[in-house]
Design a protein around this motif. Structure first.
Motif, mmCIF file in Angstrom:
data_model
loop_
_atom_site.group_PDB
_atom_site.id
_atom_site.type_symbol
_atom_site.label_atom_id
_atom_site.label_comp_id
_atom_site.label_asym_id
_atom_site.label_seq_id
_atom_site.Cartn_x
_atom_site.Cartn_y
_atom_site.Cartn_z
ATOM 1 N N GLY A 23 0.742 -1.286 -0.088
ATOM 2 C CA GLY A 23 -0.087 0.081 -0.012
ATOM 3 C C GLY A 23 0.702 1.343 -0.182
ATOM 4 O O GLY A 23 0.496 2.260 -0.514
ATOM 5 N N ALA A 24 2.031 1.293 0.652
ATOM 6 C CA ALA A 24 2.816 2.359 0.868
ATOM 7 C C ALA A 24 3.722 2.666 -0.552
ATOM 8 O O ALA A 24 3.989 3.714 -0.843
ATOM 9 C CB ALA A 24 3.811 2.175 2.081
ATOM 10 N N VAL A 25 4.491 1.573 -1.078
ATOM 11 C CA VAL A 25 5.342 1.730 -2.114
ATOM 12 C C VAL A 25 5.292 0.779 -3.046
ATOM 13 O O VAL A 25 5.981 0.796 -4.129
ATOM 14 C CB VAL A 25 6.682 1.490 -1.271
ATOM 15 N N GLY A 26 4.085 -0.054 -3.216
ATOM 16 C CA GLY A 26 3.982 -0.853 -4.179
ATOM 17 C C GLY A 26 3.668 -0.173 -5.661
ATOM 18 O O GLY A 26 3.123 1.087 -5.707
ATOM 19 N N LYS A 27 4.007 -0.945 -6.589
ATOM 20 C CA LYS A 27 4.066 -0.194 -8.086
ATOM 21 C C LYS A 27 2.804 -0.870 -8.481
ATOM 22 O O LYS A 27 2.321 -2.037 -8.066
ATOM 23 C CB LYS A 27 5.095 -0.694 -8.911
ATOM 24 N N PRO A 28 2.204 -0.190 -9.489
ATOM 25 C CA PRO A 28 1.002 -0.731 -10.313
ATOM 26 C C PRO A 28 1.297 -1.938 -10.928
ATOM 27 O O PRO A 28 2.447 -2.165 -11.678
ATOM 28 C CB PRO A 28 0.449 0.349 -11.197
ATOM 29 N N LYS A 29 0.655 -3.182 -11.154
ATOM 30 C CA LYS A 29 0.755 -4.370 -11.660
ATOM 31 C C LYS A 29 0.662 -4.358 -13.212
ATOM 32 O O LYS A 29 -0.262 -3.596 -13.804
ATOM 33 C CB LYS A 29 -0.138 -5.454 -11.242
ATOM 34 N N MET A 30 1.760 -4.706 -13.933
ATOM 35 C CA MET A 30 1.561 -4.764 -15.412
ATOM 36 C C MET A 30 0.520 -5.567 -15.923
ATOM 37 O O MET A 30 -0.132 -6.598 -15.228
ATOM 38 C CB MET A 30 2.852 -5.507 -15.982
ATOM 39 N N ALA A 31 0.056 -4.981 -17.117
ATOM 40 C CA ALA A 31 -1.270 -5.598 -17.625
ATOM 41 C C ALA A 31 -0.911 -6.887 -18.327
ATOM 42 O O ALA A 31 0.145 -7.093 -18.788
ATOM 43 C CB ALA A 31 -1.695 -4.826 -18.607
ATOM 44 N N VAL A 32 -1.903 -8.003 -17.966
ATOM 45 C CA VAL A 32 -1.536 -9.359 -18.586
ATOM 46 C C VAL A 32 -2.923 -9.795 -19.358
ATOM 47 O O VAL A 32 -3.966 -9.864 -18.600
ATOM 48 C CB VAL A 32 -1.104 -10.487 -17.761
#
Length: 692
Positions: free
Chosen positions: A223-232
């Motif tokens: 929640g604090a530093v996570g990146k948006p997940k790449m689309a698959v």
């Protein structure tokens, strides 16, 4: 942005930090507990691979000796070459719970690397690496459907302990790694000291409850530093092609999946595949690669439906039925112990070899130099499954199966003080159709009994499977290869009639409930006891004597002050004995001596020589030895190696002696009797006392 989160596990603080190290990886996490620090990185290729139909994930766990302030002992003074067994096994621990949780259709090359940066020799880095791997993936843009976490569970003085220290594990009856998600347990691996199924189940769910705070930490990090997940792009099923393949193949596929014999089933499937592809080849719009994948998917669906809906397995067995078993012992004439164990279409040839202390395996690790008096090696040659491939040494799978069998059997071995041999067991898989590792456990125990190893009690093993279709769940005993590949669980359990000694579980779905695991353990116990009964028919107890081809061992204790006499200057004495009798002699600092000889007669001769070399002179005893020096007042005689005494001139003859050299000369061998040993250790001898 640097973010650090912390919690308490097993009474010690555990922290996860992200954002300070390895920032060019897709994700990284630094996990610390005590003074053990592990860095885990997750990196993915920019583009997916289009030439494969599987997820290309590699997991590497690497230990650095600088983490404990040591310089490697290799010639190059650096960590090189193949990973150690611990590194390989830990890589497997990390890989197995992670692999099922990536997005369907994700095909980018992905690499997880865990590096031990510091280790305090109390907090093991392996479970920290599992947590770090999930955390690194969670904060990355890699499409990972986690988190998961892992903990170790011990049983110390009757109490379950979370992440026990190294010191606690030395007195633990359990060493169990449990990995889980929010919903369920997803991986189990470990060994136990004859614990009941209920004790094992309680330990698994104690670990499951204990790992939940680690999932909270990862959610906070994401929640604090996570990146948006790449689309698959999720795989799109070509419904039109699937319908054509189903129409062409389903009736015969039902017959294929109901064919009991593995080779016949495989041949019929490949013939069906050839006919279907030939039928579709004329249509240029059809991808034959896609058609093969859809046909395999149909096979899986038909097999699973056949088991769940028709309540019938591929080979027609009941769900709890074990395949036919035959066991033979003493099948190899010159080895110390051997067994051929066959269960259905799985067969192993196992040999046991006995050696001396010099044969112990020496392993350099973060904990220092370890010595292993028991080794088990598992070999899975390509002919065992009718394949052709290069021989490249043991694979990760081979090492993992060998480690599982080692844990299973170790609980039954006698103490090294009672049976001071080094033991090596080698399993050669002759044929495989499901759970050759469990066959290795059964064959390994029989080979040890055939070699005359006084095991505490026999151990057997069984592999359990699971098929879940909606609300319908089936637990299978002694699974076939296809039931493993197309099923949802592989749960291996080993143990004696008294309890469990090892277990390993992998899950391909989102987890299993406590009720299902309890059923699997109970069903496994019934199967395990059945297999033990079949093994008993081949050999009921260890042979009373070890093989005539095995070395014979004699144990004795000498005065530690005499060790230097036995070894001799520069090792001259002990080298002379080993060369003269063709034996091995192990000498411990506490005076314990082990003699490994080709037969009992030679062992007795060497024992007598050692006793003579290390004996202390006794008053009243008679000795024979050379005159080493003649002086005016008497002669010095060597009565034991390195031990001289004085025969005074008055003790040479019953008559008066004018000159010592008139009676004895240097080099003469005479018999003498010990008259006195004074407080300074000086020995007074008499030749005269023996003249009658």
């Amino acid at each position: 942005m640097i973010k650090t989160v912390k919690t308490e596990i097993g009474g010690r603080e555990l922290t996860i930090e992200c954002g300070r190290l390895a920032k060019q990886a897709n994700g990284s996490a630094l996990v610390t507990c005590g003074e053990t620090v592990v860095l885990v990185t997750a990196t993915a290729a920019k583009e997916p691979r289009v030439d494969i139909d599987f997820f290309p994930l590699t997991v590497e766990y690497q230990e650095r000796l600088y983490s404990v302030g040591k310089i490697p002992g290799s010639f190059f003074r650096r960590e090189i070459g193949r990973p150690s067994e611990k590194e390989t096994l830990t890589s497997r621990f990390i890989d197995r719970p992670l692999r099922p949780l990536f997005a369907a259709g994700y095909r980018n090359e992905t690499q997880v690397i865990a590096t031990v940066l510091s280790m305090d020799q109390q907090n093991d880095p392996d479970v920290l690496a599992i947590v770090g791997a999930s955390a690194a993936l969670a904060v990355s843009d890699i499409p990972f459907h986690g988190p998961i976490a892992g903990v170790r569970v011990g049983l110390v003085e009757g109490a379950l302990v979370l992440n026990p220290t190294r010191s606690q594990l030395e007195n633990s009856r359990l060493d169990l790694i449990v990995a889980g998600s929010r919903q369920a347990v997803v991986m189990v691996e470990g060994g136990a000291d004859n614990l009941s199924e209920q004790e094992v189940l309680d330990a698994i769910y104690f670990g499951f409850a204990g790992l939940q705070p680690l999932l909270d930490l990862q959610d906070e990090l994401q929640g604090a530093v996570g990146k948006p997940k790449m689309a698959v792009s999720a795989p799109v099923v070509n419904e039109a092609l699937l319908s054509r393949i189903t129409a062409l193949a389903k009736p015969e596929m039902e017959q294929v999946t109901a064919t009991a014999d593995k080779q016949e089933r495989s041949a019929r499937y490949h013939e069906l595949e050839r006919r279907v592809l030939d039928e579709l080849a004329a249509d240029e719009t059809v991808s034959l690669k896609e058609a093969k994948e859809l046909l395999y998917g149909l096979k899986k669906a038909v097999m699973r439906h056949h088991i769940v809906a028709n309540r019938s397995r591929i080979d027609g067995r009941r769900f709890d039925e074990v395949r036919p078993i035959t066991s033979e012992v003493g099948v190899l004439p010159r080895v110390h112990g051997s067994a051929l164990f066959t269960r259905g279409e799985t067969q192993v040839m196992v040999s046991a070899t006995l050696g001396s202390g010099e044969d112990e395996q020496r392993v350099e690790s973060l904990y220092g130099m370890a010595f292993r008096p028991f080794m088990l090696h598992y070999n899975f040659p390509p002919y065992s499954v009718g394949e052709v491939r290069p021989l490249r040494g043991p694979s990760r799978r081979d090492i993992g199966h060998g480690a599982l069998a080692t844990r299973a059997i170790s609980a039954a071995l006698p103490g090294h003080d009672k049976f001071p041999y080094t033991i090596r067991v080698v399993s050669e898989v002759m044929e495989s159709n499901g759970s050759s590792s469990m066959a290795t456990v059964c064959g390994g125990i029989l080979s040890l009994m055939d070699a005359g190893v006084p095991i505490k009690e026999p151990v057997s093993g069984i592999a359990m499977g699971l098929i879940r279709e909606g609300e319908d769940i089936v637990v299978l005993s002694d699974i076939l290869g296809d039931e493993d590949h197309l099923g949802d669980m592989d749960f291996k359990v080993t143990g004696t009639a008294s309890g469990v000694t090892a277990l390993q579980m992998d899950i391909k779905i989102d987890g299993v409930s406590r009720e299902i695991m309890s059923q699997a353990l109970a069903q496994a116990k019934d199967g395990r006891l059945h297999i033990l009964g079949k093994m008993h028919e081949a050999l009921a107890a260890p042979r009373p004597e070890i093989s005539v081809y095995a070395p014979k061992v004699v144990m004795m204790t000498i005065n530690p002050d005499k060790i230097r006499d036995l070894i001799g200057p520069g090792g001259k004495m002990i080298k002379s004995l080993t060369a003269e009798y063709d034996v091995k002699i192990d000498v411990e600092d506490n005076g314990e001596v082990k003699i490994f000889a080709p037969n009992a007669e030679v062992a007795a001769q060497v024992q007598a020589r050692v006793q003579g070399i290390t004996a202390d002179p006794e008053i009243g005893q008679i000795y024979e030895g050379p005159v080493v020096k003649v002086v005016d007042f008497g002669a010095f005689v060597q009565i034991l190696p390195g031990v001289d005494g004085l025969v005074h001139i008055s003790e040479l003859e019953k008559r008066r002696v004018e000159k010592v050299s008139d009676v004895v000369k240097e080099g003469d061998v005479i018999k003498v009797k010990v008259l006195e040993i004074d407080q300074r250790g000086k020995i007074r001898l008499s030749r005269k006392a023996l003249l009658d």
